[in-house]
Design a protein around this motif. Structure first.
Motif, mmCIF file in Angstrom:
data_model
loop_
_atom_site.group_PDB
_atom_site.id
_atom_site.type_symbol
_atom_site.label_atom_id
_atom_site.label_comp_id
_atom_site.label_asym_id
_atom_site.label_seq_id
_atom_site.Cartn_x
_atom_site.Cartn_y
_atom_site.Cartn_z
ATOM 1 N N UNK A 1 -44.344 36.209 61.200
ATOM 2 C CA UNK A 1 -43.703 35.034 60.675
ATOM 3 C C UNK A 1 -44.124 34.808 59.235
ATOM 4 N N UNK A 2 -45.393 34.596 58.996
ATOM 5 C CA UNK A 2 -45.854 34.314 57.647
ATOM 6 C C UNK A 2 -46.993 35.225 57.266
ATOM 7 N N UNK A 3 -47.640 34.871 56.181
ATOM 8 C CA UNK A 3 -48.725 35.686 55.661
ATOM 9 C C UNK A 3 -49.934 35.707 56.588
ATOM 10 N N UNK A 4 -50.235 34.575 57.216
ATOM 11 C CA UNK A 4 -51.450 34.472 58.022
ATOM 12 C C UNK A 4 -51.217 34.359 59.517
ATOM 13 N N UNK A 5 -50.067 33.833 59.923
ATOM 14 C CA UNK A 5 -49.824 33.579 61.344
ATOM 15 C C UNK A 5 -48.729 34.467 61.898
ATOM 16 N N UNK A 34 -48.077 26.582 54.784
ATOM 17 C CA UNK A 34 -46.670 27.019 54.799
ATOM 18 C C UNK A 34 -46.313 27.647 56.140
ATOM 19 N N UNK A 35 -47.186 28.500 56.649
ATOM 20 C CA UNK A 35 -46.947 29.129 57.950
ATOM 21 C C UNK A 35 -46.829 28.077 59.053
ATOM 22 N N UNK A 36 -47.736 27.105 59.042
ATOM 23 C CA UNK A 36 -47.713 26.058 60.063
ATOM 24 C C UNK A 36 -46.440 25.221 59.972
ATOM 25 N N UNK A 37 -46.013 24.915 58.767
ATOM 26 C CA UNK A 37 -44.796 24.121 58.600
ATOM 27 C C UNK A 37 -43.556 24.889 59.074
ATOM 28 N N UNK A 38 -43.509 26.193 58.807
ATOM 29 C CA UNK A 38 -42.403 27.004 59.319
ATOM 30 C C UNK A 38 -42.401 26.994 60.839
ATOM 31 N N UNK A 67 -54.664 18.448 60.929
ATOM 32 C CA UNK A 67 -54.372 17.134 61.481
ATOM 33 C C UNK A 67 -52.997 16.636 61.021
ATOM 34 N N UNK A 68 -52.683 16.792 59.744
ATOM 35 C CA UNK A 68 -51.372 16.371 59.225
ATOM 36 C C UNK A 68 -50.249 17.165 59.892
ATOM 37 N N UNK A 69 -50.470 18.465 60.084
ATOM 38 C CA UNK A 69 -49.465 19.312 60.740
ATOM 39 C C UNK A 69 -49.253 18.856 62.180
ATOM 40 N N UNK A 70 -50.345 18.560 62.869
ATOM 41 C CA UNK A 70 -50.250 18.095 64.250
ATOM 42 C C UNK A 70 -49.415 16.820 64.330
ATOM 43 N N UNK A 71 -49.667 15.888 63.429
ATOM 44 C CA UNK A 71 -48.923 14.629 63.422
ATOM 45 C C UNK A 71 -47.441 14.870 63.130
ATOM 46 N N UNK A 72 -47.148 15.760 62.199
ATOM 47 C CA UNK A 72 -45.756 16.075 61.864
ATOM 48 C C UNK A 72 -45.051 16.752 63.042
ATOM 49 N N UNK A 73 -45.729 17.691 63.671
ATOM 50 C CA UNK A 73 -45.142 18.384 64.823
ATOM 51 C C UNK A 73 -44.896 17.404 65.968
ATOM 52 N N UNK A 74 -45.859 16.534 66.224
ATOM 53 C CA UNK A 74 -45.710 15.542 67.294
ATOM 54 C C UNK A 74 -44.548 14.598 66.993
ATOM 55 N N UNK A 75 -44.390 14.218 65.737
ATOM 56 C CA UNK A 75 -43.288 13.330 65.350
ATOM 57 C C UNK A 75 -41.927 13.978 65.591
ATOM 58 N N UNK A 76 -41.884 15.325 65.546
ATOM 59 C CA UNK A 76 -40.621 16.035 65.803
ATOM 60 C C UNK A 76 -40.421 16.312 67.289
ATOM 61 N N UNK A 77 -41.370 15.838 68.130
ATOM 62 C CA UNK A 77 -41.247 16.010 69.574
ATOM 63 C C UNK A 77 -41.966 17.217 70.130
ATOM 64 N N UNK A 78 -42.702 17.939 69.296
ATOM 65 C CA UNK A 78 -43.432 19.121 69.772
ATOM 66 C C UNK A 78 -44.756 18.703 70.412
#
Length: 120
Positions: A1-5, A34-38, A67-78
């Motif tokens: 997917x990305x450079x690291x993940x 970037x990888x996490x956001x994708x 933590x910010x990624x987790x909150x964003x993902x949860x807000x999208x229903x993940x």
């Protein structure tokens, strides 16, 4: 997917794994972000397991990003779960209370079973 993940899917669960041993420091955190956001875009409304087995070090910048990624993902229903956190990193998670913010499993399989209602 990305450079690291790298990503893998099993059932309705998106698994994210670091491609190799890594220290999430000031240099690597922007690309990991970037990888996490994708991944969050791929998994809207689904379940995500982030496997930290290859994470050797996590800077405060990375912990904030996580933590910010987790909150964003949860807000999208993940539904996000972490797994395979090494003992040294787990101690840091406990100190900064991230162990309260994330459900953490011993392994990717345990996380999958939890998300899948105990079914393998």
């Amino acid at each position: 997917m990305g450079q690291y993940l790298s990503t893998d899917r099993k059932g309705g669960v998106l698994f994210l794994r670091f491609r190799h041993k890594i220290a999430a420091d000031a240099y690597s955190t922007p690309a990991i972000t970037e990888d996490l956001e994708m991944a969050a875009e791929l998994a809207k409304g689904k379940s995500i397991v982030l496997d930290l087995a290859n994470l050797d070090y996590a800077s405060s910048a990375f912990l904030g990003t996580l933590l910010a990624w987790h909150q964003k993902a949860a807000a999208s229903g993940a539904h996000v779960r972490l797994c395979s956190v090494n003992p040294r990193l787990m101690e840091i998670f406990r100190i900064v209370n991230l162990d309260k913010a994330f459900p953490i499993d011993d392994s990717a399989e345990a996380a999958f079973q939890t998300l899948n209602g105990g079914k393998a």
